[in-house]
Design an enzyme around this catalytic site. Structure first.
Site, short mmCIF file in Angstrom:
data_model
loop_
_atom_site.label_atom_id
_atom_site.label_comp_id
_atom_site.label_asym_id
_atom_site.label_seq_id
_atom_site.Cartn_x
_atom_site.Cartn_y
_atom_site.Cartn_z
N SER A 144 41.78 70.80 15.45
CA SER A 144 42.01 69.37 15.25
C SER A 144 41.88 68.99 13.78
O SER A 144 42.50 68.03 13.33
CB SER A 144 40.99 68.54 16.03
N ASP A 188 46.03 59.82 18.41
CA ASP A 188 44.65 60.30 18.51
C ASP A 188 43.79 59.23 19.17
O ASP A 188 44.31 58.44 19.97
CB ASP A 188 44.14 60.65 17.10
N HIS A 208 37.05 61.01 16.44
CA HIS A 208 38.04 62.07 16.24
C HIS A 208 39.26 61.55 15.46
O HIS A 208 39.69 62.16 14.48
CB HIS A 208 38.46 62.61 17.61
#
Ligand SMILES: *[C@@H]1O[C@H](CO)[C@@H](O)[C@H](O)[C@H]1NC(C)=O
Ligand SMILES: *[C@@H]1O[C@H](CO)[C@@H](O)[C@H](O)[C@H]1NC(C)=O
Ligand SMILES: *[C@@H]1O[C@H](CO)[C@@H](O)[C@H](O)[C@H]1NC(C)=O
Ligand SMILES: *[C@@H]1O[C@H](CO)[C@@H](O)[C@H](O)[C@H]1NC(C)=O
Length: 766
Positions: A548, A163, A232
C-alpha cells in the site's frame, strides 16, 4: 493480509459459486425445513455487478436510462428498479450494480447486451505496520523532483486516490501557493460530517465518497464523508502527491522532510474503502467518476479483483492505473492485480534503520531494530518473564507482566504466527508490560497496530539472537534486560533496497504469460501524513509498511513523468519506469529479497527492479501498447469479446502484447516473441545494440541485433527467440534483454522462462 473473499473474482455468472452458498446455508440452517430455506434463499438479495461493455451513448443520462429500462424489464416496475439499483456506471463503461435475488441476477445475465454478471466482492487495503527500516529515502529521485519543483512540474497533474479518504488539515495538503485547479477538472467536493466545502482546496481539488454498497455494520467507526478515520488514505495520498513538509518526525525518530513523489500535483480523493474494506461496486463507481472528473493517474493500494474490465476502460481513456502487488509474500504466486495494463508495485526496504541495543543481565549485548521511546526500559534493568513454545498465547498473559520485559519464543514462524504475535503484544500492552522481545523470521513484516503504544517497547529480533536470549534465561535465576532508546542511522551500512518479505511474489496465477509484479518501490516504514485523531496520539506523521505504501511512490513518479511527457500513453509511462530500474543496491551488490531466507531478488520478487525516476524521465526507447491491444489480450484470455485473431497460446506466453517484459511459462523446444520499440530520445538518429543475458538452460537470440533509428524510422520491431539447451523439466530461470545506444541509455527488460517437457495446464481462477 489475507483478503476475506478469495478467488471468486470476476467471471461469467454460471451459478457455480452460488451453489456453494446454498450448501453452506443449508448446513447452518439445519433445523429449518429445507423448502423454507431454499425459498428464503431465492428471496434474499445480494449486490451484483452487471457489466455491459462499451457505452452505447455519449450522454451519461441516456446510459443510466438504459440501465433503468433493463432493470425494469426484469423487476417489473420503475419503483422496484429505483430501490434495487445502487450505482450506474456511465462515464467510462456501461454497467450498474443492483441488489438482486439470485434468480433475478440469472435473468439479467441472459439478456442480450449483458457481458457478465458477478456478485460484488470486498477487498482490503494493503498495509502492514512495521518499524524496522525507514526513510523517505529514495534519494536518487531528488534531481528529478528538484527539477519538477523548480518548474512547478506536476502542478497540473491530477492524482486520483481510491482509498479510505483524507485528512484535509494535514500540512501535506496545504494549498498555499497553488493556483486554481486545472480548467479541465470536472470533479466535485462532496460534503458530509467533518468534511465541509472548505475541506477541499487548491491541493485537494475534489473528494467523493461511496457508501451505498457497503453493509451498515462496516460504518460503526466510520464517518459518512471523505474524512479519513483509519489513516490509510491520508498516508497513501500524501506519499503520492503530498507537499514538501520540512522537519517532520515520529517522536524525533526519522526526522527529515516528508513529501509526495509529485509534491506539486493536485489530489482527487475517492473514498470507497470503509474501515479498510473496499467493495468492488464502489471502487468501480469511483473509477467511473475519476475518469469523468479528469484525473491523470489513479492509485489503488488495495487487493483488487484479479481480472477487471473496469481498470481496462480507465487505461483505455489514457489514465495510468497503479496498484499494489499485495502483502502475501514471500510465497510464490501471491501477486495480485496482475492485468497487463496495470502497474503492479512490489515493496522494498530503504537505507535507514533504527538500531537499539539489548543488554542482558550477564552483560551480553545484541543489536536489533525497534522503536523504543520509553526511558524506563532504557535507564534500568527490567525483569524478563518468558513464555516458550505453546505458552506464547495472548490469553496466557496476565497482570504479572506489569513492569517486566516479556520474551516469547514460539516454536514455528509463519505469517499467521505473526498475526498471533500481534494479539500477544496487545495483551502485553494491556497488562502494563514494559517491553516485548520475540523472534521474527524477517523483521520487515510485522502485523500490528501498536506503534503508537509508546510506553511498551516492541523489539523483534533475529532467530539467532532469540536463541541466545533463551539460553541466557534458562541459565539465570533472575533474568533481566534493558533496551536502549532508538537511534536513526542512514546510509550504505544498511544494505538497501531489499524486497520486503511480505511483498507478494509472481508468477501471476491468472496470467502466467504476464511477468508480475512490474516494479518495486519503498514500502517499509514509510513516514507520511496521519489523521489528527487520538489513535495517532496527535502525531501528524506516522509509519506504515506495505505494498500500500510502495504503490503511491510509483503513482507520484508516474505523475511527474506525465507532466514532463504529457503525450505519453499509460503503456509508455509504464515502459519508461520499467526499463530504467536499478538491480544493484547501495553497496553495488545485487538487490536481495527477504523471505524465509534472504536471496538475490529475481523478477518475481521485484519485476523489472527498483524504480529509478531520474532515469525514467529519459528512457531512450519505449514499448508502447494501444488500448485495442489490451482489449484483444483481455478477450483472448477469456475476456468478453470476440476471440478471433488470437495468437496467444492458451495459458501460455503472450507473443502479441508489446510488454516491457517477457514471460514464457512453458518453453518446450523453441519459442519466439516479437516486440516493438519507439525512439523517444532527444536525438532522432540513434543506434541501439542488443545485450543479452539468457536465462539458465536457454539459448537466446535477437533479430536484428542492432536497431538503427532515424527521423523517418522512429519505430522498430525485433524478434527474440528462446531455445532450450536442457531436456529437464525445470523451475523458472531469469534473464534480461537490454538495448544500449553507446551513451546513457540502457533499455532493459526482464525475462522469465520455464522449460517444460510435459504440459503444465493453467486454469483460470474460478
Ligand atoms: C443503512 O444506513 C442508511 C443510511 O444511514 C439507512 O438509510 C439504511 O436504512 C440502513 N440500512 C440498514 C439495513 O440498516
Ligand atoms: C524542528 O522541530 C523541532 C521540534 O518539533 C524544533 O525544536 C526545531 O527547532 C525544528 N527545526 C527546524 C529547522 O525548524
Ligand atoms: C499469570 O500468569 C503466570 C505466568 O503464566 C501464571 O504463573 C499465573 O498463574 C497467572 N496468574 C493468574 C491469576 O492467572
Ligand atoms: C481479425 O483480423 C481481421 C483481418 O485482419 C480484422 O478485420 C478483424 O477486425 C480482426 N478481429 C479482431 C477481433 O481483432
Amino acid at each position: 493480509m489475507a483478503q476475506p473473499h478469495q478467488g471468486a473474482g470476476l467471471h461469467p455468472f454460471n451459478g457455480g459459486g452460488v451453489h456453494c452458498v446454498v450448501i453452506v446455508f443449508l448446513l447452518l440452517a439445519l433445523p429449518l425445513q429445507t423448502s423454507y430455506v431454499v425459498g428464503q434463499l431465492s428471496q434474499s438479495k445480494k449486490l451484483y455487478i452487471v457489466y455491459l461493455g462499451e457505452r452505447q451513448h455519449d450522454d451519461a443520462d441516456l446510459v443510466t436510462a438504459s440501465h433503468h429500462d433493463m432493470l425494469t424489464s426484469i423487476l417489473g416496475s420503475k419503483d422496484e428498479t429505483l430501490k434495487s439499483i445502487v450505482y450506474s456506471y456511465r462515464h467510462v463503461f456501461s454497467g450498474f450494480s443492483a441488489r438482486l435475488t439470485q434468480s433475478q441476477a440469472r435473468e439479467i445475465a441472459g439478456l442480450s447486451g449483458v457481458l457478465r454478471v458477478t456478485e460484488n466482492q470486498i477487498y482490503k487495503t494493503q498495509t502492514t505496520r512495521s518499524w524496522d527500516f525507514l526513510g523517505l529515502g529514495y534519494s536518487n529521485t531528488n534531481e528529478l523532483l528538484a527539477e519538477a519543483n523548480s518548474n512547478n512540474y506536476g502542478e497540473d497533474i491530477i492524482i486520483g486516490v481510491i482509498d479510505t479518504g483524507i485528512t484535509p488539515e494535514s500540512a501535506s495538503f496545504d494549498d498555499s501557493g497553488y493556483g486554481p485547479p486545472p480548467s479541465r477538472w470536472k470533479g466535485i467536493c462532496q460534503v458530509g460530517p467533518s468534511f465541509g466545502a472548505n475541506s477541499c482546496n487548491r491541493k485537494i481539488i475534489g473528494a467523493r465518497w461511496y457508501a451505498d454498497d457497503i453493509e451498515n455494520s462496516t460504518f460503526a467507526k466510520e464517518i459518512l464523508s471523505p474524512r479519513d478515520t483509519g489513516g490509510h488514505g491520508t498516508h497513501t495520498a500524501s506519499t503520492a502527491g503530498g507537499n514538501i513538509v520540512h522537519n517532520v518526525s515520529f517522536r524525533g525518530i526519522a526526522a527529515g522532510t516528508a513529501r509526495g513523489g509529485a509534491p506539486r500535483a493536485r489530489l482527487a480523493i475517492y473514498k470507497a474503502c470503509w474501515s479498510e474494506h473496499c467493495s468492488n461496486a464502489g471502487m468501480l463507481k469511483a473509477m467511473d467518476d475519476a475518469v469523468h472528473d479528469g484525473v491523470d493517474v489513479l492509485s489503488l493500494s488495495i487487493s483488487g479483483p484479479d481480472e477487471d474490465p473496469g481498470t481496462l476502460h480507465v487505461v483505455a481513456n489514457g489514465i495510468s492505473v497503479v496498484y499494489s502487488a499485495g502483502n502475501d509474500g514471500p510465497t510464490a504466486q501471491t501477486v495480485k492485480n496482475s492485468s497487463p495494463w496495470l502497474l503492479t508495485v512490489a515493496a522494498t526496504t530503504m537505507d535507514r534503520s533504527f538500531p537499539v541495543v539489548i543488554t542482558l543481565g550477564n552483560k551480553e549485548k545484541f543489536v536489533a531494530q525497534a522503536f523504543v521511546f520509553s526511558e524506563e526500559i532504557a535507564s534500568q534493568f527490567s525483569e524478563i518473564q518468558s513464555y516458550t513454545a505453546n505458552d506464547c498465547k495472548a490469553d496466557h498473559i496476565n497482570s504479572t507482566v506489569k513492569g517486566k520485559i516479556v520474551f516469547c519464543f514460539p516454536p514455528t514462524f509463519s505469517p499467521s504466527a505473526q498475526l498471533n504475535t500481534g494479539r500477544f503484544f496487545a495483551a502485553v500492552v494491556a497488562n502494563g508490560g514494559r517491553g516485548f522481545i520475540w523472534p521474527l523470521y524477517n523483521t520487515d513484516s510485522f502485523l500490528g497496530d501498536y506503534l503508537a503504544a509508546s510506553t511498551t517497547s516492541l523489539v523483534p529480533v533475529d532467530y539467532e539472537i532469540a536463541y541466545r536470549i533463551e539460553q541466557y534465561i534458562s541459565n539465570d535465576d533472575n533474568p533481566k534486560a534493558k533496551i536502549s532508546l532508538t537511534r536513526t542511522t542512514v546510509g550504505s551500512e544498511v544494505p538497501a533496497p531489499r524486497v520486503a518479505a511480505f511483498s507478494s511474489r509472481g508468477p501471476s496465477s491468472i496470467y502466467p504469460g504476464v511477468l508480475k509484479p512490474d516494479i518495486a518501490a519503498p514500502g517499509v516504514s514509510v513516514l507520511a501524513a496521519a489523521p489528527a485523531t487520538a489513535s495517532f496520539q496527535g502525531i501528524p506523521y506516522h509509519f506504515l509498511s506495505g505494498t500500500s505504501m510502495s504503490c503511491p511512490h510509483v503513482t507520484g513518479i508516474v505523475a511527474v513523468l506525465k507532466s514532463i511527457h504529457p503525450q505519453w500513453s499509460p503503456a509508455a509511462l509504464k515502459s519508461a519506469i520499467m526499463t530504467t530500474t536499478r538491480t544493484l543496491d547501495n553497496n553495488w551488490m545485487p538487490i536481495q529479497a527477504n523471505g524465509y531466507v534472504p536471496k538475490i531478488a529475481d523478477p518475481f520478487d521485484y519485476g523489472a527492479g527498483f524504480v529509478n525516476p531520474t532515469k525514467a524521465a529519459d528512457p531512450g526507447l519505449i514499448y508502447d501498447i494501444s488500448a485495442s491491444d489490451y482489449l484483444k489480450f483481455f478477450n483472448c484470455m477469456g475476456g468478453l469479446g470476440p476471440r478471433d485473431n488470437c495468437t496467444t497460446a492458451k495459458g501460455g506466453s503472450l507473443t502479441d502484447l508489446n510488454l516491457p517484459s517477457i514471460a514464457i511459462p512453458n518453453l518446450r523446444a523453441f519459442q519466439s516473441a516479437v516486440r516493438t520499440v519507439t525512439n523517444v530520445g532527444k536525438l532522432d538518429d540513434a543506434v541501439y545494440t542488443a545485450f543479452l543475458e539468457p536465462p539458465a538452460g536457454v539459448e537466446m537470440a535477437v533479430e536484428p541485433p542492432v536497431l538503427v533509428f532515424s527521423k523517418d524510422r522512429k519505430v522498430q520491431s525485433f524478434k527474440v527467440t528462446f531455445k532450450t539447451t536442457r531436456k529437464v523439466q525445470g523451475d523458472y530461470t531469469f534473464g534480461s534483454l537490454a538495448w544500449h545506444d553507446g551513451g546513457s541509455h540502457w533499455v532493459r527488460i526482464p525475462i522469465a522462462v520455464r522449460i517444460v517437457i510435459q504440459d503444465i495446464v493453467y486454469s483460470k481462477i474460478s
